[in-house]
Design an enzyme around this catalytic site. Structure first.
Site, PDB file in Angstrom:
ATOM      1  N   PRO A   1       1.144  -1.320  -0.503  1.00 31.47           N
ATOM      2  CA  PRO A   1       0.024   0.498   0.172  1.00 31.47           C
ATOM      3  C   PRO A   1       0.669   1.322  -0.329  1.00 31.47           C
ATOM      4  O   PRO A   1       1.990   1.437   0.354  1.00 31.47           O
ATOM      5  CB  PRO A   1      -1.187  -0.162   1.051  1.00 31.47           C
ATOM      6  CG  PRO A   1       0.109  -0.739   1.681  1.00 31.47           C
ATOM      7  CD  PRO A   1       1.097  -1.794   0.985  1.00 31.47           C
TER       8      PRO A   1
ATOM      9  N   ARG B   1      -3.847  15.554  -8.114  1.00 34.71           N
ATOM     10  CA  ARG B   1      -4.270  15.189  -8.461  1.00 34.71           C
ATOM     11  C   ARG B   1      -5.555  15.833  -8.602  1.00 34.71           C
ATOM     12  O   ARG B   1      -6.502  14.944  -9.929  1.00 34.71           O
ATOM     13  CB  ARG B   1      -5.295  14.500  -7.211  1.00 34.71           C
ATOM     14  CG  ARG B   1      -3.727  13.527  -6.486  1.00 34.71           C
ATOM     15  CD  ARG B   1      -4.085  12.281  -5.225  1.00 34.71           C
ATOM     16  NE  ARG B   1      -4.375  11.374  -6.273  1.00 34.71           N
ATOM     17  CZ  ARG B   1      -6.052  11.443  -5.720  1.00 34.71           C
ATOM     18  NH1 ARG B   1      -6.766  12.447  -4.986  1.00 34.71           N
ATOM     19  NH2 ARG B   1      -6.550   9.604  -6.167  1.00 34.71           N
TER      20      ARG B   1
ATOM     21  N   TYR C   1      -6.973  14.270 -12.079  1.00 39.60           N
ATOM     22  CA  TYR C   1      -7.542  13.173 -12.682  1.00 39.60           C
ATOM     23  C   TYR C   1      -8.900  13.683 -12.440  1.00 39.60           C
ATOM     24  O   TYR C   1      -9.815  12.734 -12.390  1.00 39.60           O
ATOM     25  CB  TYR C   1      -7.871  12.569 -11.191  1.00 39.60           C
ATOM     26  CG  TYR C   1      -6.467  11.047 -11.465  1.00 39.60           C
ATOM     27  CD1 TYR C   1      -5.568  11.102 -12.322  1.00 39.60           C
ATOM     28  CD2 TYR C   1      -5.328  11.173  -9.958  1.00 39.60           C
ATOM     29  CE1 TYR C   1      -4.775   9.911 -12.788  1.00 39.60           C
ATOM     30  CE2 TYR C   1      -4.096  10.867 -10.251  1.00 39.60           C
ATOM     31  CZ  TYR C   1      -4.201  10.225 -11.134  1.00 39.60           C
ATOM     32  OH  TYR C   1      -2.860   9.352 -11.322  1.00 39.60           O
TER      33      TYR C   1
ATOM     34  N   CYS D   1      -0.789  29.545 -14.536  1.00 38.17           N
ATOM     35  CA  CYS D   1      -1.893  29.791 -15.781  1.00 38.17           C
ATOM     36  C   CYS D   1      -2.142  28.588 -16.642  1.00 38.17           C
ATOM     37  O   CYS D   1      -2.732  28.195 -17.582  1.00 38.17           O
ATOM     38  CB  CYS D   1      -0.345  30.540 -16.574  1.00 38.17           C
ATOM     39  SG  CYS D   1       0.138  32.018 -16.156  1.00 38.17           S
TER      40      CYS D   1
HETATM   41  C1  LIG Z   1       2.951  -1.067  -8.747  1.00 39.98           C
HETATM   42  C2  LIG Z   1       2.733  -0.214  -7.779  1.00 39.98           C
HETATM   43  N1  LIG Z   1       2.272  -0.845  -6.300  1.00 39.98           N
HETATM   44  C3  LIG Z   1       2.053   0.124  -5.258  1.00 39.98           C
HETATM   45  C4  LIG Z   1       1.472   0.884  -5.134  1.00 39.98           C
HETATM   46  C5  LIG Z   1       0.803   1.827  -4.339  1.00 39.98           C
HETATM   47  O1  LIG Z   1      -0.704   2.182  -4.933  1.00 39.98           O
HETATM   48  P1  LIG Z   1      -1.393   3.077  -2.958  1.00 39.98           P
HETATM   49  O2  LIG Z   1      -0.885   4.318  -3.639  1.00 39.98           O
HETATM   50  O3  LIG Z   1      -3.155   3.059  -4.389  1.00 39.98           O
HETATM   51  O4  LIG Z   1      -1.563   1.369  -2.075  1.00 39.98           O
HETATM   52  C6  LIG Z   1       1.066   1.790  -7.236  1.00 39.98           C
HETATM   53  C7  LIG Z   1       0.434   2.534  -7.813  1.00 39.98           C
HETATM   54  O5  LIG Z   1       0.335   3.245  -8.695  1.00 39.98           O
HETATM   55  C8  LIG Z   1       1.891   1.165  -7.866  1.00 39.98           C
HETATM   56  O6  LIG Z   1       2.082   1.243  -9.578  1.00 39.98           O
END
Ligand SMILES: Cc1ncc(COP(=O)(O)O)c(C=O)c1O
Length: 417
Positions: free
Chosen positions: A276, A313, A317, A344
């Site tokens: 994570p 972000r 997004y 700008c």
């Molecule tokens: C290979 C990989 N692992 C882990 C993550 C972490 O994702 P998150 O911050 O959503 O847990 C990412 C984010 O893009 C990723 O590309």
């Protein structure tokens, strides 16, 4: 009908932010060490209840500040790295982990392997010839594209036919066969299929798919897997009315799937891993800016000194971030405003048509969930300078953990004398 407010989204260390704003110029990011540690412990301990050998990694791309990484590594996390710089800082801090590049160059592999602290997770078997020249590692994992995906928004879907990532399911057996033929002896399997997922059942579905694929590989070529990495993607609520992800249900769901699939496919149980980023850091960080313009035109535009260069972000997004006016209770007099930065670009807007407490020039605003994929995603467009990062330590002290960039920093890599 009253809406339930999620305290995790609206939590703000108000007094520490006010103290920091008296000491340091705005804008700045501010992180709370106690919350980072609490998040790490909750993540690790929840999974360890069901998987005693659970091995968590932190996705370094989410927040690369060395002081932050030091805290997270000290809580028993390894590193999930995806660039040479992320590998470098991991080594510098004495940690180890897994490296997941994509479309990786031979030089990058060489650099990462030379750090001596990473296990490789390959995005595709087409990268094996490059590895053969550099030196085949004893352990290798593949990132699989299992064909299923989910995410907080379409652009965060990272698997399926449109995704550039991972070995397609049909090629998986051949990939492991080729790796073993090259001399790899120990294997892992990985997927990272989407980001900011708030559906508890999804992670079990990914694990089930990976174990099914592992079963096919075992049946075809007889290899067992040392570890199974379900990736990151554990979502956090960004809107105050959104519920949090129930991590215990996630871990329980994966446990049930492990019990069922390992038996069905006759697999030795692999060590569960996860990586994570957002779940650990997002709600432990805020971007703080000061209001310097309030313009009443077709709408009321509130200009703050932070911008999309700090936190891209919303611009990239269309992502929602909760915004607080620091020190003003959300129940007071409100008005409908757009909160904007100084670039700008018309997408340099943190919030559009948001009902916020009435602000005046000089007020502080805090943009929530700015601990992950925020500074790390920032840039210098318009030659705007990168902001400072401040840590609220466990004792409540304020520590600058990255100074603000200067104009000289910006031109340091040019040939300007
Ligand atoms: C290979 C990989 N692992 C882990 C993550 C972490 O994702 P998150 O911050 O959503 O847990 C990412 C984010 O893009 C990723 O590309």
């Amino acid at each position: 009908m009253s809406t339930r407010i999620n305290p995790r989204v609206v939590y703000l260390p108000t007094h520490a932010i006010q103290r920091a704003a008296r000491r340091f110029p705005t804008p700045f990011f501010i992180y709370e060490e106690s919350r980072i540690r609490a998040n790490c412990k909750r993540f690790r301990n929840t999974f360890r209840r069901y998987f005693p050998n659970f091995a968590p990694l932190f996705a370094v791309k989410a927040n690369t500040n060395p002081e932050i990484l030091r805290i997270i590594f000290s809580e028993g996390f390894g590193a999930d790295a995806s660039s040479e710089a992320e590998a470098w800082i991991t080594r510098r801090l004495g940690a180890t982990g897994m490296y997941t590049g994509n479309y990786t160059t031979a030089d990058e592999f060489r650099f990462v392997l030379n750090t001596g602290c990473f296990r490789l997770n390959l995005d595709d078997a087409s990268m094996l010839p490059a590895l053969r020249k550099i030196g085949v590692p004893e352990f290798l994992s593949f990132r699989i594209n299992p064909g299923i995906s989910q995410g907080g928004m379409k652009s965060l879907y990272l698997a399926g036919p449109d995704a550039k990532f991972g070995v397609p399911t049909r090629d998986v057996v051949a990939a492991y066969w080729e790796a073993r033929a090259l001399g790899v002896r120990r294997f892992g399997i990985h997927a990272m299929t989407g980001s900011n997922v708030l559906d508890e059942r999804y992670f079990a579905a990914v694990a089930a798919k990976l174990l099914e694929i592992a079963g096919k590989v075992k049946k075809a070529i007889g290899i067992d897997f040392e570890c199974l990495n379900v990736g990151g993607g554990f979502g956090v609520p960004y809107r105050p009315e959104q519920p949090s992800l129930d991590l215990d249900r996630v871990a329980q769901g994966i446990r049930r799937v492990f019990d069922r699939q390992c038996k069905r496919y006759n697999l030795r149980e692999p060590v569960l891993m996860a990586e994570p980023g957002r779940w650990i850091m997002a709600d432990a960080g805020w971007l703080v800016g000061r209001v310097h313009v309030v313009k009443h035109s077709s709408k009321t535009f509130v200009g703050i000194d932070a911008g999309m260069n700090d936190l891209p972000r919303p611009a990239i997004y269309g992502a929602y971030h909760y915004i607080a006016v620091v020190g003003k209770p959300p129940r007071g007099r409100k008005e409908l405003v757009n909160v904007v930065g100084r670039l700008c670009e018309n997408n340099d807007q943190f919030a559009r048509d948001r009902r916020l407490p009435v602000v005046a020039v000089g007020d502080l605003m805090a943009i929530h969930n700015a601990g992950a994929h925020a500074y790390a995603m920032g840039h210098n467009y318009n030659n705007r300078l990168r902001s400072a990062e401040v840590l609220i330590t466990r004792t409540g002290a304020l520590k600058i953990i990255r100074r603000a960039e200067t104009i000289r920093d910006l031109f340091r890599t040019t040939n300007l004398a």
